[in-house]
Write an enzyme that holds these catalytic residues in place. Structure first.
Site, PDB file in Angstrom:
ATOM      1  N   LYS A  54      49.187  76.282  44.559  1.00 36.65           N
ATOM      2  CA  LYS A  54      48.572  75.137  44.068  1.00 36.65           C
ATOM      3  C   LYS A  54      49.031  73.812  44.635  1.00 36.65           C
ATOM      4  CE  LYS A  54      45.246  74.734  41.151  1.00 36.65           C
ATOM      5  NZ  LYS A  54      43.860  75.080  41.453  1.00 36.65           N
ATOM      6  N   SER A 104      38.962  77.178  41.380  1.00 39.30           N
ATOM      7  CA  SER A 104      39.822  76.548  40.413  1.00 39.30           C
ATOM      8  C   SER A 104      38.697  76.376  39.135  1.00 39.30           C
ATOM      9  CB  SER A 104      40.227  75.144  40.718  1.00 39.30           C
ATOM     10  OG  SER A 104      41.431  74.914  39.733  1.00 39.30           O
TER      11      SER A 104
END
Length: 593
Positions: free
Chosen positions: A193, A387
């Site tokens: 991430k 996401s």
């Protein structure tokens, strides 16, 4: 003096009369144009569908504006809808009056998956045994990818063809922030991430470099395989061409390398089209042909378009305020209406988003679950559904993606800028506070978060990630993929995948287009007699006119153009400044070179 006043008065009266006459005639012409737009368009014999591969390609065609049409600009080369182009190609395939398709190359702003879907529609058109001819003064790499499907790919003798491969370039702001005295306080879950890396590092982390290499490698492999099949060139040859700086070579080399079939001028192209059409050739636009698309049936399949940054409040997904965003509360309301609409038998969510607010993503996930209790819900992924975009999708009964869709990125982060050095040491500001509790000034004035506050925020992020994993595991298991939370975590950690790879690891169910997703949704709804309706409704031409003259929208367009690749990072910081700390978004800005 009297004569002068008479002359001035006569001029004023004349000006007023002319203005009134012009005003009346404008609205008479506008009324006539709007009336004619409601008529069924006619297609002449020997017609050729002209598709301009220029401007911006979006999932859903914008509403037509009769005023721009009146001024002679239909916007065809500014913003085009993939849905409209595909409908036009379908009509052209079946309509005997349409003899072929002319692709006019240029520079098209689009994503890999949209280009691929358009290309597949053109391949399907060729099953009709009709022809496709492509011509350009210059082909960008994306445009050439589409145009390579043509029977004949033509180029200006002095033209240019770009074929260079794919690169992901990231700009890092950490050095600048150090000079300014600003630090990014980051709380995240997920090794991959890396959305915050531009504000914390000065180069890519090894994890991010690995996922970027695999991602662009997969996209490039698909492009070479697809173009190679059409041009009868091996992927190895196309790879070697990408190393030769082809954009800077002589046009004759493109023909020698079999990238184009011939070098011709535009008058020769017109003559060729005339010859292929077999008579007096007429060029028709996609919006003309798409209007002939038959919509018959008793049942309705709703296609709901969700594109842009995911936000809690309208206007916070962009710097100046605009409509390139997915507003959580609006989507929830819209899906609730579709759930209650008895005419709607199934819903297809067309998602094109890199994510955004984790809170809004959770709200929309819940809305999808409630909708699924009433009728089938199928997801069609566009260029990116990652996401928060994947959060929206994971609860559907079936997920379709293109091989080149960017998806996954299952992860959560929070970032709060800390500018105490800038504010106190460099600007000479001092702060004092009176508060009732320790957390009363949490996140205020971009100051340092204390140890207890940081631990609390990290715990909050961890909880958000755990919930994300559960949503994916439950959704995939309900769809028949049987995934545990640990299995999702192993392919999560913020890592992005191509649609092809996502199919292999179970994040999507099938590789296919929007039309294939619609067909599957109709199958789940047990209906063959259906028509398609798009949601949300396009704004009226009057709303579009207002939007085009709105100061914020105008400034937004100018900012996007002026900032280019720097727009997205600034936009993300803008959202953080709105105290929207929890983000589920792509670990990078899509800036493929």
């Amino acid at each position: 003096m009297k004569q002068f006043l008479q002359y001035v008065l006569a001029s004023i009266v004349g000006f007023v009369i002319v203005s009134i006459f012009t005003f009346i005639m404008f609205f008479v012409m506008l009324g006539a144009l709007m009336a004619s737009s409601g008529e069924q368009p006619k297609v002449d014999d020997n017609s050729v569908l002209k598709i301009s591969l220029s401007g911006t390609l979006v999932d859903q065609a914008p509403a037509e504006n009769p005023i721009t049409a009146l001024l002679g600009n239909n916007g065809a080369t500014t913003t085009q809808g993939l849905d409209q182009l595909i409908d036009a190609i379908k009509v052209a395939k079946e309509n005997d009056k349409v003899k072929g398709i002319y692709l006019e190359g240029g520079a098209l702003q689009s994503d890999f998956a949209s280009n691929e879907e358009l290309r597949r529609a053109l391949l399907d058109f060729k099953k009709s045994k009709k022809w496709i001819i492509a011509y350009a003064d210059s082909y960008s790499q994306g445009t050439y990818y589409i145009a390579s499907v043509a029977d004949r790919v033509l180029l200006n003798p002095s033209g240019m063809l770009d074929w260079h491969g794919i690169a992901q370039q990231t700009t890092f702001y950490t050095g600048l922030m150090e000079k300014l005295g600003i630090k990014a306080q980051v709380f995240k879950v997920g090794t991959f991430k890396s959305a915050v890396e531009p504000f914390t590092l000065k180069q890519m982390s090894e994890a991010n470099r690995l996922q970027m290499s695999e991602l662009i490698g997969g996209l490039w492999k698909d492009m070479c395989t697809t173009v190679g099949a059409s041009r009868q060139l091996s992927p190895d040859s196309l790879n070697s061409y990408a190393d030769r700086y082809l954009a800077l070579t002589d046009a004759k080399d493109y023909k020698q390398l079999k990238l184009v079939d011939d070098l011709v001028y535009i008058d020769q192209v017109r003559a060729l089209l005339q010859q292929r059409a077999g008579g007096e050739m007429k060029l028709v636009t996609p919006n003309t042909l798409s209007a002939l698309m038959q919509q018959e049936g008793d049942d309705q399949i709703a296609v709901y378009y969700a594109s842009g940054n995911i936000v809690d409040v309208a206007g916070t997904g962009v710097l100046m305020g605009g409509d390139n965003e997915i507003v959580g509360e609006k989507v929830v309301s819209d899906l609730d209406k579709l759930a209650k609409d008895k005419h709607v038998k199934a819903v297809v969510l067309r998602i094109n988003s890199g994510g955004g607010s984790a809170y809004a993503s959770e709200q929309m996930w819940r809305a999808v679950q409630l909708l699924k209790q009433k009728k089938p819900v199928v997801v069609s992924m566009g260029g990116v559904a990652a996401s928060g975009g994947y959060y929206m999708a994971c609860g559907a009964q079936r997920i379709f993606a293109a091989p080149t869709t960017i998806t996954g990125s299952i992860g959560i982060f929070a970032m709060i800028p800390e500018a105490s050095e800038l504010l106190t040491q460099k600007l000479g500001l001092n702060f004092d506070v009176v508060k009732t509790n320790r957390a009363s000034d949490f996140g205020g004035r971009a100051l340092r978060i204390d140890e207890l506050g940081g631990a609390a925020l990290q715990k909050h992020v961890n909880h958000g990630y755990a919930l994300f994993l559960k949503r994916v595991a439950d959704g995939r298991s309900a769809a028949g993929r049987r995934m545990s939370i640990n299995e999702v975590d192993n392919i999560g950690q913020g890592r992005v995948w191509t649609g092809r790879k996502a199919l292999q690891i179970g994040l999507v169910d099938q590789l296919g287009s929007l039309n294939e997703a619609i067909t599957y949704a109709a199958k789940l709804a047990k209906t063959q007699d259906y028509y398609i309706s798009n949601y949300p409704d396009n704004p009226s031409w009057l709303d579009n006119l207002k939007s085009s003259t709105d100061t914020d929208s105008y400034m937004e367009r100018k900012l996007r153009t002026a900032l280019g690749e720097y727009y997205e990072p600034l936009q993300m910081l803008h959202q953080v400044e709105q105290h929207n700390y929890m983000q589920a978004r792509l670990p990078f800005s899509i800036n493929f070179k």
